[in-house]
Motif scaffolding. Structure first.
Motif, short mmCIF file in Angstrom:
data_model
loop_
_atom_site.label_atom_id
_atom_site.label_comp_id
_atom_site.label_asym_id
_atom_site.label_seq_id
_atom_site.Cartn_x
_atom_site.Cartn_y
_atom_site.Cartn_z
N MET A 180 0.85 -1.18 0.00
CA MET A 180 0.00 0.00 0.00
C MET A 180 0.89 1.23 0.00
SD MET A 180 -3.05 1.03 2.65
CE MET A 180 -3.91 -0.48 2.22
N VAL A 181 0.52 2.20 -0.83
CA VAL A 181 1.32 3.41 -0.98
C VAL A 181 0.42 4.63 -0.81
CG1 VAL A 181 2.86 4.73 -2.47
CG2 VAL A 181 2.88 2.22 -2.58
N PHE A 182 0.85 5.58 0.03
CA PHE A 182 0.18 6.87 0.15
C PHE A 182 0.88 7.88 -0.74
CE2 PHE A 182 -1.77 6.71 4.72
CZ PHE A 182 -2.60 5.69 4.31
N LYS A 183 0.10 8.73 -1.39
CA LYS A 183 0.68 9.88 -2.09
C LYS A 183 0.33 11.12 -1.28
CE LYS A 183 0.68 10.18 -6.58
NZ LYS A 183 0.23 10.38 -7.99
N ILE A 184 1.36 11.81 -0.79
CA ILE A 184 1.18 12.96 0.09
C ILE A 184 1.73 14.21 -0.60
CG2 ILE A 184 1.77 13.97 2.33
CD1 ILE A 184 1.88 11.13 3.44
N ASP A 185 0.96 15.29 -0.51
CA ASP A 185 1.32 16.56 -1.17
C ASP A 185 1.56 16.38 -2.66
OD1 ASP A 185 1.06 17.95 1.19
OD2 ASP A 185 3.17 17.77 1.73
N ASN A 186 0.83 15.41 -3.25
CA ASN A 186 0.79 15.17 -4.70
C ASN A 186 2.09 14.64 -5.30
OD1 ASN A 186 -1.93 16.00 -5.07
ND2 ASN A 186 -1.26 18.14 -4.98
N ASP A 187 3.14 14.48 -4.50
CA ASP A 187 4.38 13.99 -5.10
C ASP A 187 5.15 12.99 -4.24
OD1 ASP A 187 5.21 15.75 -3.19
OD2 ASP A 187 6.27 17.10 -4.53
N THR A 188 5.00 13.06 -2.92
CA THR A 188 5.75 12.17 -2.04
C THR A 188 5.05 10.84 -1.90
OG1 THR A 188 6.59 14.06 -0.79
CG2 THR A 188 6.74 11.90 0.25
N ALA A 189 5.72 9.75 -2.28
CA ALA A 189 5.16 8.40 -2.16
C ALA A 189 5.67 7.77 -0.87
CB ALA A 189 5.55 7.54 -3.35
#
Length: 253
Positions: free
Chosen positions: A52-61
């Motif tokens: 599972m991967v979160f994308k935070i601030d549209n660029d940080t994986a």
């Protein structure tokens, strides 16, 4: 290869789980991800969770610490769930959650196990769009609510495909309706709860119990549709309150 389109039934929402410390300056947030399911008319629906991967601030994986493995979704029906990931992640705007499945997915029907094909989920992951801000010092609980009954699709040639139908809900902002059917010959039954133009559905388990959860506060009309030749029963004016499980009187047909 035909691309499978995934359907997300509701906007994803994260909610406060424990508390907030406004003076926290570490820039991290703790998130727990749980998985649950609505009952389905199958013996097993097994999904192979890999990552599972979160994308935070549209660029940080951010890769979460996932408890990888094969999960039978039907083990987590009627209010049960299982923790599949827990992480301290960078605070910021959570724009996407990507659930990556492996190849060991299957459905069991009448004692026979059939493979479930999920090419898109295996290659790039099941993408759930988010629009939530993760505040430093706040713990969040994210619940992935599968609908196994709608997620498994039988094709014309007798094979099965997995097209995940998922709601992302939080117990802290919703309520639920619980009930049971005591007439075994009426099982399985379909249960719907309607508020305005929105309807939520589930099916009874082997013992006749049902739980419709993830319901916004409001007044619902519940329709229980049993197996033929029994006729549907309607229960009107069922009040749902945030954080409360509304109990219906046991139904006999």
């Amino acid at each position: 290869m035909k691309t499978i389109k995934f359907f997300i039934l509701a906007a994803a929402v994260l909610t406060l789980w424990v508390g907030c410390n406004k003076d926290n300056s570490t820039g991290t947030t703790r998130v727990k991800v749980r998985m649950t399911d609505a009952p389905a008319n199958y013996e097993q629906v097994n999904v192979d969770v890999k990552a599972m991967v979160f994308k935070i601030d549209n660029d940080t994986a951010v890769n979460l610490n996932v408890t990888a493995g094969v999960y039978n979704l039907l083990d987590f029906a009627n209010g049960l769930d299982t923790l599949i990931a827990s992480n301290d992640v960078q605070s910021g705007k959570l724009s996407q959650v990507r659930l990556i499945l492996g190849t060991n997915n299957s459905v069991k029907v009448d004692g026979v196990v059939y493979p479930l094909t999920t090419p898109s989920a295996q290659q790039s992951g099941l993408k759930l769009s988010m629009n939530s801000v993760l505040t430093p010092g706040v713990d969040y609980n994210l619940l992935l609510d599968f609908d196994a009954n709608l997620s498994v699709v039988k094709t014309g040639n007798g094979t099965y495909q997995l097209k995940p139908v998922i709601r992302v809900i939080t117990a802290a902002t919703t309520g639920s309706i619980h009930g049971s059917i005591v007439t075994s010959l009426a099982l399985p039954a379909t249960v719907s709860a309607t508020n305005g133009t929105t309807t939520y559905t589930t099916v009874t388990d082997d013992n006749g119990n049902f739980l419709v959860h993830g319901l916004p506060a409001g007044t619902y009309t519940v329709i229980v549709t049993p197996k033929l030749p029994f006729l549907p029963v309607t229960v009107s004016n069922v009040a749902v309150t945030v954080g409360i499980k509304a109990e219906l009187t046991a139904l006999a047909f």
